[in-house]
Design an enzyme around this catalytic site. Structure first.
Site, mmCIF file in Angstrom:
data_model
loop_
_atom_site.group_PDB
_atom_site.id
_atom_site.type_symbol
_atom_site.label_atom_id
_atom_site.label_comp_id
_atom_site.label_asym_id
_atom_site.label_seq_id
_atom_site.Cartn_x
_atom_site.Cartn_y
_atom_site.Cartn_z
ATOM 1 N N SER A 205 0.855 -1.188 0.000
ATOM 2 C CA SER A 205 0.000 0.000 0.000
ATOM 3 C C SER A 205 0.887 1.233 0.000
ATOM 4 O O SER A 205 2.092 1.166 0.282
ATOM 5 C CB SER A 205 -0.906 0.021 1.238
ATOM 6 O OG SER A 205 -0.138 0.227 2.413
ATOM 7 N N LYS A 206 0.273 2.361 -0.316
ATOM 8 C CA LYS A 206 1.024 3.618 -0.289
ATOM 9 C C LYS A 206 1.454 3.952 1.121
ATOM 10 O O LYS A 206 2.531 4.514 1.339
ATOM 11 C CB LYS A 206 0.166 4.726 -0.896
ATOM 12 C CG LYS A 206 -0.145 4.499 -2.379
ATOM 13 C CD LYS A 206 -1.338 5.291 -2.857
ATOM 14 C CE LYS A 206 -1.747 4.870 -4.265
ATOM 15 N NZ LYS A 206 -3.013 5.473 -4.696
#
Length: 302
Positions: free
Chosen positions: A252-253
């Site tokens: 994920s970011k």
């Protein structure tokens, strides 16, 4: 056997409308590509339309220019969308209209609880989804004297929400018990994801939602909202998450997943395909891969 066609004409099956809805908090990474590819393939295998929505309803988290980067990455990978791109940040009036309908129906109430108070109350409750404890309904019957609303919550009706997930099979959730009355509008005036996505899917006529399994827990909440707003309930498919082999955490970011290098589109797509659990495909180039993957996806899911 002849190779599958490598061209993708504009589709005409309006009975299927899918969408990809990335958050512009950074560029696409391997995890978001797996979800995008699954969504695109499902739309193409059904001869349907595939829309692009930029989910920037949480405006402070949006990174300037990230939406342009995401669109360039999708083009590089051959994942073409149809129609105009929709930005949530430009749709406050639409969300307000849906919110007002729920208010008029007596389905919304103001909540004056602080985050600390909610956390303290939750510690005394039972665990809900993935360890998340449900909101205990402190303000459901009115704000305490001297309190002002800090957020607005949906008055969740009782009952179990059941649905069929096209990847995971039968699912059910008692939203009132597992989640409680969830937020529709935050104290800072920002619209909650659950309301925005339901309104957008309804307005865009989305029939099929294909996304990562991390959003499975949101589906029952969204179905409750769809029912209260009189909106159709799309079919859903939640595909496997891509995890970091070292930490085991989903890419994920927030976990600093590296951005996709789309200079090798065939390599990116081939890895995403295998991340979804499929055997490797022998393809000459990007478009040949997409044609073969569409054919294989359709054989399994169409």
């Amino acid at each position: 056997m002849a190779s599958p066609r490598a061209s993708f004409p504009v589709s005409r099956n309006v009975s299927y409308i899918g969408r990809f809805a990335p958050s512009p908090s950074g560029p696409l990474h391997a995890g978001s590509l797996a979800a995008a590819l699954a969504s695109w393939l499902d739309a193409r295998a059904h001869g349907g339309r595939w829309l692009l929505r930029i989910e920037d309803v949480d405006k402070p988290r949006a990174v300037p220019g990230a939406d342009d980067v995401i669109m360039r990455q999708l083009r590089d990978l051959g994942l073409r969308w149809e129609g105009e791109v929709l930005w949530q940040s430009r749709r406050d009036a639409v969300y307000q209209a849906a919110f007002d309908r729920l208010v008029a129906a007596g389905q919304v109430y103001g909540c004056g609880c602080t985050r600390r108070e909610i956390a303290d109350s939750a510690l005394r409750g039972t665990a809900g989804i993935d360890g998340e404890r449900p909101y205990p309904g402190t303000c459901r019957h009115g704000l305490a004297p001297g309190r002002q609303a800090r957020a607005w919550r949906l008055r969740v009706p009782p009952g179990v929400e059941r649905f069929e997930d096209r990847w995971l099979g039968p699912q059910s959730q008692d939203v009132a018990g597992a989640v409680g009355d969830f937020v529709l509008k935050r104290a800072d005036g920002m619209w909650a994801y659950q309301l925005a996505v339901v309104v957008d899917d309804g307005e865009q006529g989305v029939t099929d939602v294909v996304r990562g399994a991390d959003l499975l827990g949101s589906t029952a909440r969204q179905r409750v909202l769809q029912g209260l707003l009189g909106l159709p309930m799309p079919r859903v498919m939640h595909v496997p998450l891509v995890t970091d082999p070292r930490s085991g955490l989903k890419l994920s970011k927030q976990n600093n997943a590296p951005a996709l290098d789309t200079r090798d589109p065939l390599g990116c797509l081939a890895r995403a395909w295998q991340d979804l659990g499929f055997a490797p495909l022998a393809a000459r180039d990007r478009d040949d891969f997409l044609a073969r993957a569409t054919q294989a996806w359709g054989a399994r899911f169409a």
